[in-house]
Design a protein around this motif. Structure first.
Motif, short mmCIF file in Angstrom:
data_model
loop_
_atom_site.label_atom_id
_atom_site.label_comp_id
_atom_site.label_asym_id
_atom_site.label_seq_id
_atom_site.Cartn_x
_atom_site.Cartn_y
_atom_site.Cartn_z
N LEU A 93 58.67 101.28 -14.94
CA LEU A 93 57.29 100.97 -14.60
C LEU A 93 56.52 102.23 -14.21
O LEU A 93 55.35 102.41 -14.57
N VAL A 94 57.19 103.14 -13.48
CA VAL A 94 56.54 104.37 -13.04
C VAL A 94 56.21 105.25 -14.24
O VAL A 94 55.09 105.76 -14.37
N VAL A 95 57.19 105.40 -15.15
CA VAL A 95 56.98 106.26 -16.32
C VAL A 95 55.84 105.71 -17.19
O VAL A 95 55.00 106.46 -17.68
N ARG A 96 55.79 104.37 -17.30
CA ARG A 96 54.74 103.77 -18.12
C ARG A 96 53.36 104.04 -17.54
O ARG A 96 52.35 103.97 -18.24
N ASN A 97 53.31 104.33 -16.23
CA ASN A 97 52.02 104.55 -15.57
C ASN A 97 51.75 106.02 -15.24
O ASN A 97 50.95 106.31 -14.36
N VAL A 98 52.40 106.92 -15.96
CA VAL A 98 52.24 108.34 -15.64
C VAL A 98 50.78 108.79 -15.79
O VAL A 98 50.24 109.46 -14.91
N LEU A 99 50.14 108.42 -16.89
CA LEU A 99 48.75 108.87 -17.10
C LEU A 99 47.80 108.30 -16.05
O LEU A 99 47.04 109.07 -15.45
N PRO A 100 47.82 106.98 -15.80
CA PRO A 100 46.96 106.48 -14.71
C PRO A 100 47.23 107.18 -13.39
O PRO A 100 46.30 107.49 -12.63
N MET A 101 48.52 107.50 -13.12
CA MET A 101 48.85 108.14 -11.85
C MET A 101 48.26 109.55 -11.78
O MET A 101 47.71 109.93 -10.76
N LEU A 102 48.39 110.31 -12.87
CA LEU A 102 47.88 111.69 -12.84
C LEU A 102 46.37 111.71 -12.69
O LEU A 102 45.82 112.50 -11.91
N GLY A 103 45.68 110.83 -13.42
CA GLY A 103 44.22 110.75 -13.29
C GLY A 103 43.80 110.36 -11.88
O GLY A 103 42.93 110.99 -11.27
N ALA A 104 44.45 109.32 -11.36
CA ALA A 104 44.11 108.83 -10.02
C ALA A 104 44.45 109.88 -8.96
O ALA A 104 43.74 110.01 -7.96
#
Lengths: 237, 130
Positions: A93-104
């Motif tokens: 789940l974390v890897v799938r959300n890498v881009l949203p995390m970096l932007g946020a």
């Protein structure tokens, strides 16, 4: 042994204040549970106030208190490392959300620094106070170092960091309800970024996935804020 | 239990050594966290499964126990900063307003960016929770 002699003995031993810390915590937890985990009934804030009042009424100085409480405080380090375990369990789940995390991460970190500096400066705070506020969203050790580099007061920053942690933990649930956001990953990431470990503790209490993303956000912001804060502070001054 | 705690302390120790050795501007435990993730990746390759972090494993039990009590661990430091509240003094109003405004804006901006990017790249939010 007279009661007074007993008190003199006990109050000087680490056992007494360690026990008080745990009992104050249990009391605070019980109050939070009785309120139905109401976001404003924050157990960290309650336990801090209870212990601080006891220290004030007994005239005990903080160093003596910390002789006992250090055993609890010490566990912050291993607990931070332990965040790796839920992180690893939820890595897909974390890897799938890498881009949203970096932007946020980038947007959140900039907003945290700029809005703190901007609001305080607009309200006429002194330069030292403005600098002390800038890194308030990151974990205390990092924030104090950043504050010092910017010409702030590290001890004041430590107080502001704890206040920000408690504030974020109290505000996050009502705010997300008002915004109609229910996603635990996004909410957890926000509270970990804005309110470091205390926000992460709140996130774990709400939802395990929120806790995982809060822990990641806290760690990433501790890396990014020391890089961004000096640049943004110079741009804004 | 002891083995799990020893793993956490060992990672923290290696993290502190790395941070001090390389002069990194990071807390040692954060580097320890990264090292433990790396260790868990190696363990998975070796074991073929995630038994190292199972809820019944020594590491899993200690980690879950510590994180369940995470908020308690901030109480001693919190009590310590109460004595610095005097520093807030004359500029108290500006400080409190700045903290509230900045915390709310940071939460809102972070969550909005996270959700906007996820929508943009078309990922689904399958985890719907409270």
């Amino acid at each position: 042994m007279t009661p007074f002699a007993l008190w003199v003995y006990l109050s000087a031993s680490p056992l007494f204040w360690l026990t008080v810390t745990l009992l104050a915590w249990l009391l605070a937890e019980r109050l939070a549970a009785a309120s139905g985990r109401h976001p404003l009934v924050n157990p960290v804030a309650i336990a801090i106030v209870v212990v601080a009042l006891l220290l004030a009424t007994t005239g005990t100085d903080y160093r003596r208190y910390f002789d006992g409480a250090q055993f609890v405080h010490f566990l912050l380090g291993p607990a931070t490392v332990a965040l790796a375990v839920p992180l690893w369990r939820n890595r897909t789940l974390v890897v799938r959300n890498v881009l949203p995390m970096l932007g946020a991460l980038l947007v959140g970190s900039v907003v945290a620094i700029v809005s703190a500096i901007g609001t305080a400066a607009l309200l006429g705070a002194s330069p030292a106070v403005v600098a002390s506020l800038a890194p308030k969203s990151v974990t205390a050790a990092v924030a104090m170092a950043v504050s010092e580099g910017l010409g702030g007061i590290p001890a004041l920053t430590a107080a502001l960091v704890i206040m920000t942690g408690i504030l974020g933990a109290m505000v996050v649930t009502p705010l997300m309800n008002a915004l109609r956001i229910r996603d635990p990953a996004a909410t957890g990431f926000a509270v970990g970024l804005a309110s470091h470990g205390i926000g992460t503790a709140r996130a774990f209490a709400v939802h395990p996935v929120a806790g995982v993303f809060a822990g990641v956000a806290m760690g990433l912001n501790a890396v990014v804020t020391p890089l961004l804060a000096p640049v943004l502070a110079r741009l804004l001054s | 239990m002891v083995a799990g705690f020893a793993i956490l302390l060992l990672c923290q120790l290696l993290g502190e050594v790395t941070v001090r050795g390389l002069g990194l501007p990071l807390p040692g435990p954060v580097v320890g966290l990264v090292l433990l993730v790396a260790g868990l990746a190696v363990a998975r390759r070796h074991n073929g499964d995630d038994r190292a972090v199972a809820e019944t494993s020594p590491l899993g039990r200690v980690a879950d126990g510590l994180l369940a009590a995470l908020a308690l661990l901030f109480v001693p430091a919190g009590v310590g900063v109460v004595q610095y509240f005097g520093l807030i003094g004359a500029e108290g109003v500006a400080i409190v307003v700045a903290l509230v405004v900045s915390t709310v804006l940071t939460l809102a901006a972070t969550v909005a960016t996270f959700l906007a990017i996820r929508r943009l790249i078309g990922a689904t939010d399958e985890e719907a929770g409270p």
